[in-house]
Design a protein around this motif. Structure first.
Motif, short mmCIF file in Angstrom:
data_model
loop_
_atom_site.label_atom_id
_atom_site.label_comp_id
_atom_site.label_asym_id
_atom_site.label_seq_id
_atom_site.Cartn_x
_atom_site.Cartn_y
_atom_site.Cartn_z
N THR A 1 -29.91 125.00 -65.40
CA THR A 1 -30.90 124.63 -66.41
C THR A 1 -32.30 124.65 -65.83
N PRO B 1 -31.72 118.35 -76.59
CA PRO B 1 -30.88 119.08 -75.63
C PRO B 1 -31.35 119.03 -74.18
N TYR B 2 -32.57 118.59 -73.92
CA TYR B 2 -33.02 118.51 -72.53
C TYR B 2 -32.53 117.24 -71.83
N LYS C 1 -25.40 112.54 -78.11
CA LYS C 1 -25.42 113.29 -79.35
C LYS C 1 -26.68 113.04 -80.17
N LEU D 1 -29.37 115.57 -70.18
CA LEU D 1 -28.14 116.11 -69.61
C LEU D 1 -27.38 115.04 -68.83
#
Length: 233
Positions: free
Chosen positions: A227, A181-182, A177, A184
């Motif tokens: 992705t 966002p890259y 969190k 994973l």
């Protein structure tokens, strides 16, 4: 943001207090002044509070002050260091500390204020691009772009960068969190930086600069594959 420590054993910089109440970030500054090396180190150890800037007055305290600055930087790697000196002669050894600024004593109020503001802005920008971890009495700010992957072993996280491995306690999902966002999931025990994927196969993945394979679970394989394909378009 704006936590500043001043080491001034002879109280020669007491007149600079007004500089900390001026400027656009003044409302967010906290200044802690120490005249004792032991008190400063105790503060860092016991309070365990993140610090942005350390100001060390080296006038008549070169060796002792330099040693203290070295200990503080070893503990807080991202620390911005300001050294106050009376002359340049005999200060060559100080450059191994990689100070962010050198000021001559007595510092000019305006120069001092501009220096603090510049270093605060640098620290703020770096903070936005870094992961902050506290572990074993040390505080690390790790630039996101240096993180290859994170492995979870029980309650311990192992953050692997290009240069080192940093361990801290925590949960993988909580850490995710706090990351861009890259990053994973590729497995319940692994997070990867998708920018550094070199090779993806069923049930395993390899990252740039690494020969070992990282496991990929069926649950996350399609997400990673999609992705990477989306980035290639």
């Amino acid at each position: 943001m704006g936590k500043i420590i001043l080491y001034d054993p002879e109280k020669r910089l007491a007149g600079l207090g007004d500089s900390f109440s001026a400027g656009e970030t003044a409302d967010h500054r906290t200044l802690h002044t120490f005249t004792s090396e032991d008190q400063l180190l105790f503060y860092l150890e016991e309070v365990d509070e993140d610090v942005d800037i350390l100001i060390v007055n080296l006038v008549r305290q070169k060796e002792k002050g330099a040693g203290l600055a070295r200990m503080c930087k070893n503990r807080i790697h991202h620390l911005k260091l300001v050294l106050v000196i009376d002359r340049l002669e005999g200060t060559e050894h100080l450059f191994e500390l990689q100070p962010d600024s050198l000021l001559f004593f007595p510092p000019d109020q305006d120069d001092f204020q501009r220096t603090i503001l510049r270093l605060e802005q640098m620290a703020q920008q770096e903070y936005k691009r870094c992961l902050t971890l506290v572990t074993k009495g040390k505080i690390y700010r790790i630039p996101y772009q240096k993180i290859l992957y994170v492995e979870s072993r029980g309650h311990q996280l192992s953050v692997k960068t290009w240069e080192e491995e940093i361990r801290a306690y925590g949960k993988l999902d909580d850490l995710l969190k706090r990351l861009p966002p890259y990053f994973l999931h590729c497995h319940k025990s692994y997070l990867i930086n998708s920018n550094y994927v070199r090779q993806l196969e069923m049930y395993r993945i390899r990252l740039e600069g690494k020969e070992e394979w990282i496991p990929v679970s069926q649950k996350y394989y399609k997400i990673i594959k999609n992705t990477l394909l989306a980035e290639a378009e």
